[in-house]
Design a protein around this motif. Structure first.
Motif, PDB file in Angstrom:
ATOM      1  N   HIS A  24     -31.432  32.335 -10.313  1.00  0.00           N
ATOM      2  CA  HIS A  24     -31.793  31.241  -9.031  1.00  0.00           C
ATOM      3  C   HIS A  24     -33.345  31.333  -9.334  1.00  0.00           C
ATOM      4  O   HIS A  24     -33.403  31.995  -8.735  1.00  0.00           O
ATOM      5  CB  HIS A  24     -30.827  32.038  -7.870  1.00  0.00           C
ATOM      6  CG  HIS A  24     -30.733  30.870  -6.653  1.00  0.00           C
ATOM      7  ND1 HIS A  24     -31.084  31.298  -5.496  1.00  0.00           N
ATOM      8  CD2 HIS A  24     -31.586  29.611  -6.469  1.00  0.00           C
ATOM      9  CE1 HIS A  24     -31.009  30.226  -4.932  1.00  0.00           C
ATOM     10  NE2 HIS A  24     -31.239  28.977  -5.559  1.00  0.00           N
ATOM     11  N   HIS A  25     -33.118  30.132  -9.661  1.00  0.00           N
ATOM     12  CA  HIS A  25     -34.767  29.731  -8.892  1.00  0.00           C
ATOM     13  C   HIS A  25     -34.997  28.798  -7.568  1.00  0.00           C
ATOM     14  O   HIS A  25     -34.382  27.395  -7.520  1.00  0.00           O
ATOM     15  CB  HIS A  25     -35.598  28.572 -10.001  1.00  0.00           C
ATOM     16  CG  HIS A  25     -37.213  28.958  -9.808  1.00  0.00           C
ATOM     17  ND1 HIS A  25     -37.586  27.161 -10.530  1.00  0.00           N
ATOM     18  CD2 HIS A  25     -38.069  29.167  -9.811  1.00  0.00           C
ATOM     19  CE1 HIS A  25     -38.631  27.686 -10.231  1.00  0.00           C
ATOM     20  NE2 HIS A  25     -38.807  28.693  -9.709  1.00  0.00           N
ATOM     21  N   MET A  26     -35.038  29.541  -6.587  1.00  0.00           N
ATOM     22  CA  MET A  26     -35.685  29.022  -5.538  1.00  0.00           C
ATOM     23  C   MET A  26     -36.302  27.805  -5.462  1.00  0.00           C
ATOM     24  O   MET A  26     -36.172  27.474  -4.576  1.00  0.00           O
ATOM     25  CB  MET A  26     -36.114  30.196  -4.431  1.00  0.00           C
ATOM     26  CG  MET A  26     -34.897  31.580  -4.461  1.00  0.00           C
ATOM     27  SD  MET A  26     -35.303  32.264  -3.411  1.00  0.00           S
ATOM     28  CE  MET A  26     -35.123  34.197  -4.251  1.00  0.00           C
ATOM     29  N   VAL A  27     -37.035  28.094  -5.763  1.00  0.00           N
ATOM     30  CA  VAL A  27     -38.337  26.773  -5.634  1.00  0.00           C
ATOM     31  C   VAL A  27     -36.875  25.451  -5.338  1.00  0.00           C
ATOM     32  O   VAL A  27     -37.581  24.129  -5.100  1.00  0.00           O
ATOM     33  CB  VAL A  27     -39.316  26.898  -6.727  1.00  0.00           C
ATOM     34  CG1 VAL A  27     -40.584  25.123  -6.842  1.00  0.00           C
ATOM     35  CG2 VAL A  27     -40.146  27.326  -6.521  1.00  0.00           C
ATOM     36  N   CYS A  28     -36.663  24.984  -6.841  1.00  0.00           N
ATOM     37  CA  CYS A  28     -35.454  24.049  -6.952  1.00  0.00           C
ATOM     38  C   CYS A  28     -34.391  24.233  -7.223  1.00  0.00           C
ATOM     39  O   CYS A  28     -33.295  23.519  -7.347  1.00  0.00           O
ATOM     40  CB  CYS A  28     -35.827  23.474  -8.400  1.00  0.00           C
ATOM     41  SG  CYS A  28     -35.598  23.866  -9.698  1.00  0.00           S
ATOM     42  N   ALA A  29     -34.090  25.463  -6.370  1.00  0.00           N
ATOM     43  CA  ALA A  29     -32.198  25.891  -6.238  1.00  0.00           C
ATOM     44  C   ALA A  29     -31.691  25.881  -7.536  1.00  0.00           C
ATOM     45  O   ALA A  29     -30.218  25.875  -7.945  1.00  0.00           O
ATOM     46  CB  ALA A  29     -31.540  24.908  -5.246  1.00  0.00           C
ATOM     47  N   VAL A  45     -40.386  29.547 -18.479  1.00  0.00           N
ATOM     48  CA  VAL A  45     -40.197  28.369 -17.360  1.00  0.00           C
ATOM     49  C   VAL A  45     -38.909  27.631 -17.112  1.00  0.00           C
ATOM     50  O   VAL A  45     -37.859  27.654 -17.986  1.00  0.00           O
ATOM     51  CB  VAL A  45     -40.831  27.567 -18.344  1.00  0.00           C
ATOM     52  CG1 VAL A  45     -40.025  27.200 -19.772  1.00  0.00           C
ATOM     53  CG2 VAL A  45     -41.751  25.870 -17.593  1.00  0.00           C
ATOM     54  N   CYS A  46     -38.910  27.523 -15.335  1.00  0.00           N
ATOM     55  CA  CYS A  46     -37.474  26.710 -15.558  1.00  0.00           C
ATOM     56  C   CYS A  46     -37.367  25.434 -16.129  1.00  0.00           C
ATOM     57  O   CYS A  46     -38.616  24.807 -16.754  1.00  0.00           O
ATOM     58  CB  CYS A  46     -37.732  26.463 -13.972  1.00  0.00           C
ATOM     59  SG  CYS A  46     -36.657  26.242 -13.221  1.00  0.00           S
ATOM     60  N   PRO A  47     -36.241  25.564 -16.539  1.00  0.00           N
ATOM     61  CA  PRO A  47     -35.223  24.441 -17.106  1.00  0.00           C
ATOM     62  C   PRO A  47     -35.709  22.999 -16.448  1.00  0.00           C
ATOM     63  O   PRO A  47     -35.509  22.119 -17.227  1.00  0.00           O
ATOM     64  CB  PRO A  47     -33.605  24.835 -17.967  1.00  0.00           C
ATOM     65  CG  PRO A  47     -34.014  25.990 -17.158  1.00  0.00           C
ATOM     66  CD  PRO A  47     -35.153  26.549 -16.174  1.00  0.00           C
ATOM     67  N   LYS A  48     -35.489  23.213 -14.945  1.00  0.00           N
ATOM     68  CA  LYS A  48     -35.245  22.263 -14.412  1.00  0.00           C
ATOM     69  C   LYS A  48     -37.108  21.559 -13.971  1.00  0.00           C
ATOM     70  O   LYS A  48     -37.174  20.191 -14.028  1.00  0.00           O
ATOM     71  CB  LYS A  48     -33.965  22.505 -13.228  1.00  0.00           C
ATOM     72  CG  LYS A  48     -33.917  20.900 -12.268  1.00  0.00           C
ATOM     73  CD  LYS A  48     -33.132  22.213 -10.989  1.00  0.00           C
ATOM     74  CE  LYS A  48     -33.072  20.829 -10.231  1.00  0.00           C
ATOM     75  NZ  LYS A  48     -32.188  20.395  -8.890  1.00  0.00           N
ATOM     76  N   CYS A  49     -37.441  22.352 -13.591  1.00  0.00           N
ATOM     77  CA  CYS A  49     -38.761  21.445 -12.214  1.00  0.00           C
ATOM     78  C   CYS A  49     -39.579  21.727 -13.344  1.00  0.00           C
ATOM     79  O   CYS A  49     -40.604  21.682 -13.501  1.00  0.00           O
ATOM     80  CB  CYS A  49     -38.584  22.614 -11.322  1.00  0.00           C
ATOM     81  SG  CYS A  49     -38.705  24.339 -11.199  1.00  0.00           S
ATOM     82  N   ARG A  50     -39.445  23.156 -15.054  1.00  0.00           N
ATOM     83  CA  ARG A  50     -40.557  23.204 -15.495  1.00  0.00           C
ATOM     84  C   ARG A  50     -41.593  24.204 -15.311  1.00  0.00           C
ATOM     85  O   ARG A  50     -43.006  24.163 -15.251  1.00  0.00           O
ATOM     86  CB  ARG A  50     -41.076  21.780 -16.365  1.00  0.00           C
ATOM     87  CG  ARG A  50     -40.261  21.214 -16.866  1.00  0.00           C
ATOM     88  CD  ARG A  50     -40.423  21.816 -18.355  1.00  0.00           C
ATOM     89  NE  ARG A  50     -38.568  21.546 -19.237  1.00  0.00           N
ATOM     90  CZ  ARG A  50     -38.456  21.927 -19.482  1.00  0.00           C
ATOM     91  NH1 ARG A  50     -39.196  22.710 -20.489  1.00  0.00           N
ATOM     92  NH2 ARG A  50     -36.798  21.377 -20.850  1.00  0.00           N
TER      93      ARG A  50
HETATM   94 ZN   LIG Z   1     -36.815  25.500 -11.055  1.00  0.00          ZN
END
Ligand SMILES: [Zn+2]
Ligand SMILES: [Zn+2]
Length: 87
Positions: A24-29, A45-50
């Protein structure tokens, strides 16, 4: 479908399961298996917010474990009771 943590074979076709942590990446949920996160030299690296995620990043928590069968494509949630994560 949910399986117990000590189960390592697919309940459908008995093929060996591949386990993956759900992050769970809290920065972008964003919530997704660790396989969705691209690996970098110093973490992921987060696939959503990079945004980059370093190991034991407080902005990224492990919320569970998933299992996937490569033979039949079935995805399962591993029962959290026995999958205690250490960091
Ligand atoms: Zn993210
Ligand atoms: Zn299977």
């Amino acid at each position: 479908m949910q399986i117990s943590a000590n189960q390592s074979n697919c309940p459908v076709c008995q093929n060996r399961l591949a386990f993956d942590q759900i992050l769970h990446h809290m920065v972008c949920a964003y919530v997704g298996p660790s396989g969705d996160f691209g690996e970098t030299d110093d973490g992921y690296v987060c696939p959503k917010c990079r945004r980059g995620i370093v190991s034991s990043d407080p902005a990224c928590e492990i919320v569970g474990t998933s299992a996937r069968c490569s033979a039949c494509g079935k995805e399962m949630i591993v029962s959290p009771a026995a999958s205690t994560m250490r960091r």
